[in-house]
Motif scaffolding. Structure first.
Motif, short mmCIF file in Angstrom:
data_model
loop_
_atom_site.label_atom_id
_atom_site.label_comp_id
_atom_site.label_asym_id
_atom_site.label_seq_id
_atom_site.Cartn_x
_atom_site.Cartn_y
_atom_site.Cartn_z
N GLU A 56 0.56 -0.92 0.36
CA GLU A 56 -0.19 -0.11 -0.08
C GLU A 56 1.16 0.97 -0.06
OE1 GLU A 56 -4.35 -1.17 2.03
OE2 GLU A 56 -2.92 -0.35 2.37
N ALA A 57 2.40 1.73 0.91
CA ALA A 57 2.87 2.21 0.99
C ALA A 57 3.41 2.60 -0.51
CB ALA A 57 3.79 1.62 1.75
N ARG A 58 3.86 1.61 -1.11
CA ARG A 58 4.25 2.17 -2.86
C ARG A 58 3.43 2.50 -3.49
NH1 ARG A 58 6.01 -3.15 -4.74
NH2 ARG A 58 4.66 -3.28 -5.94
N ARG A 59 1.73 2.11 -3.59
CA ARG A 59 1.46 2.82 -4.30
C ARG A 59 0.75 4.21 -4.28
NH1 ARG A 59 -1.32 -2.37 -3.40
NH2 ARG A 59 -2.90 -1.09 -1.78
N SER A 60 0.29 4.96 -5.63
CA SER A 60 0.04 6.59 -4.62
C SER A 60 -1.13 6.16 -5.18
CB SER A 60 0.74 7.10 -5.90
OG SER A 60 0.05 7.11 -7.49
N GLN A 61 -1.72 8.13 -4.93
CA GLN A 61 -2.64 8.46 -5.07
C GLN A 61 -3.38 8.29 -6.33
OE1 GLN A 61 -4.33 9.68 -1.88
NE2 GLN A 61 -3.13 10.08 -1.07
N ALA A 62 -2.71 7.47 -6.96
CA ALA A 62 -3.59 7.04 -8.37
C ALA A 62 -4.17 5.83 -8.66
CB ALA A 62 -2.35 7.42 -9.02
N TRP A 63 -4.70 5.32 -7.13
CA TRP A 63 -4.79 4.38 -6.90
C TRP A 63 -6.67 4.67 -5.87
CZ3 TRP A 63 -3.94 0.30 -9.47
CH2 TRP A 63 -2.60 0.05 -10.02
N SER A 64 -7.25 3.52 -6.26
CA SER A 64 -8.09 3.26 -5.45
C SER A 64 -8.72 2.07 -5.12
CB SER A 64 -9.37 3.95 -5.55
OG SER A 64 -10.29 2.59 -6.73
N THR A 65 -8.70 1.39 -3.41
CA THR A 65 -8.40 -0.07 -3.30
C THR A 65 -9.68 -0.67 -2.74
OG1 THR A 65 -5.84 0.51 -2.48
CG2 THR A 65 -7.39 -1.58 -1.68
N HIS A 66 -9.47 -1.83 -3.46
CA HIS A 66 -11.01 -2.56 -2.94
C HIS A 66 -9.85 -4.01 -2.34
CE1 HIS A 66 -14.08 -0.36 -5.21
NE2 HIS A 66 -13.46 0.17 -5.74
#
Lengths: 173, 173, 173
Positions: A56-66
């Motif tokens: 999660e820390a690697r993913r940026s704000q460009a993602w929404s997570t389900h």
């Protein structure tokens, strides 16, 4: 119709980073502000929780997570039309199905039927687990066989299949 | 001279299906009514018997089956001139040799000498067993080393080498 | 600047032989009488001693050998300008670092910083250890993760990456 991309490889072969780059390359645009991360992992223990947090820390704000440990096909249907989806990963989904006593073959066939009719792209991360020596216990062998078959099924309907080696993509299909 | 094709990959990577398709593509014709399946598997237990039965059920009437757990080179010599042969698989043959106390290096060298002089094609299925963590016990390490060396020997004389990933063929040679 | 070549693969996949052929192809010349073999292996037990002896027996007089279990970066710096170096192998170096209580991340970053500024070529052998089932014990999983990450780091700065399958080179980068 959306493109299905399967990215396979061993542990720490750089599959997720390759998959994330592919998903972000397909997003975001005016119509797709986000890429959608469908996480099949469940934090069964501290080690798993730490791996999930690192991802999660690697993913940026460009993602929404389900988060969706079991109804992966439902999650794809629910998110279709809202941007490219990254499923990480198929092997943990299989683990959840088997540990929960579900029929992975039925769930797998439903997934394979749903993929070609998705409107938005689906990038799926999976694991190669069959290239070591034969495991001692029959449950590990059963899991290994199921993981290999599920990979074959998804690869058969995928538009693109990539084998990750040392963080680099090797095109298989 | 017949073509030698080696098809390697992890467990449930789709090696056998790829190999069967290749063998049937080389058979049948007016002169080759059948492809010949040379099975090295022995049903040591119920799990193995069930795997063998599943393999047999998938193969059609286009095949004639020869079971040969140990004298693989003899089986190739005996069947030459009667159609393409599919050997499934090299790793089980090695297992049988080692469990039976035979010298796999002598048997392996005889096989490698026989392959290039076959008149009909030989398609050989084998396993990648060396890409997991190092096994704890020395017998498993010894087997893993032998399997890797045998694969190298056969690959060196093969006309074509294919690495199966998720049911798809990746050309190595 | 010297070329960095990473050669990965499973156990007994023919990595070392491919690497040795590449190193000798870059040596010897008027200016490079020898290729330099940097051995990271330590003979912890009889099995390991026998493997090391077998490797040494295969190498010819064209090689000079430097044993360096821990300070790999120092060994590269010390040998630069004297011919192509073959490092065999990265996974044993990682093992030595971890068993010795060293921080493999710091050592790995130093290696990755040193590689692109080498004047002479560096051919590095490493292992794929992540394509079997997930190991039972957490130390094995930690090692497997570290090995995969280190491979990715080196592959990212390498000019060429080769995946060895049954003794044959498959170009990845």
């Amino acid at each position: 119709m959306g493109k299905t991309i399967l990215i396979t490889g061993g542990a720490r072969s750089g599959k997720s980073a390759i998959a994330e780059a592919r998903a972000l390359g397909l997003a975001p645009s005016a119509s797709y502000p986000n890429a959608i991360y469908i996480a099949t992992a469940e934090a069964h223990d501290a080690e798993m929780a730490s791996r999930i947090a690192a991802h999660e820390a690697r993913r940026s704000q460009a993602w929404s997570t389900h988060a969706e440990p079991l109804d992966l096909t439902g999650a794809l249907v629910a998110t279709d039309g809202r941007g490219p989806r990254l499923v990480d990963c198929l092997t943990l989904w299989l683990t959840n199905l088997m540990l929960g006593g579900h029929d992975w073959r039925i769930a797998g066939r439903a997934l394979v039927a749903a993929l070609p009719v998705q409107v938005d792209p689906v990038i799926i991360v999976t694991n190669e687990v069959g290239a070591g020596v034969v495991p001692d216990n029959s449950l590990a062998r059963e899991f290994r066989d199921a993981a290999g078959l599920l990979n074959q099924w998804v690869a058969a309907v995928a538009d693109e299949v990539i084998f990750a080696v040392a963080g680099l993509p090797l095109k298989v299909k």
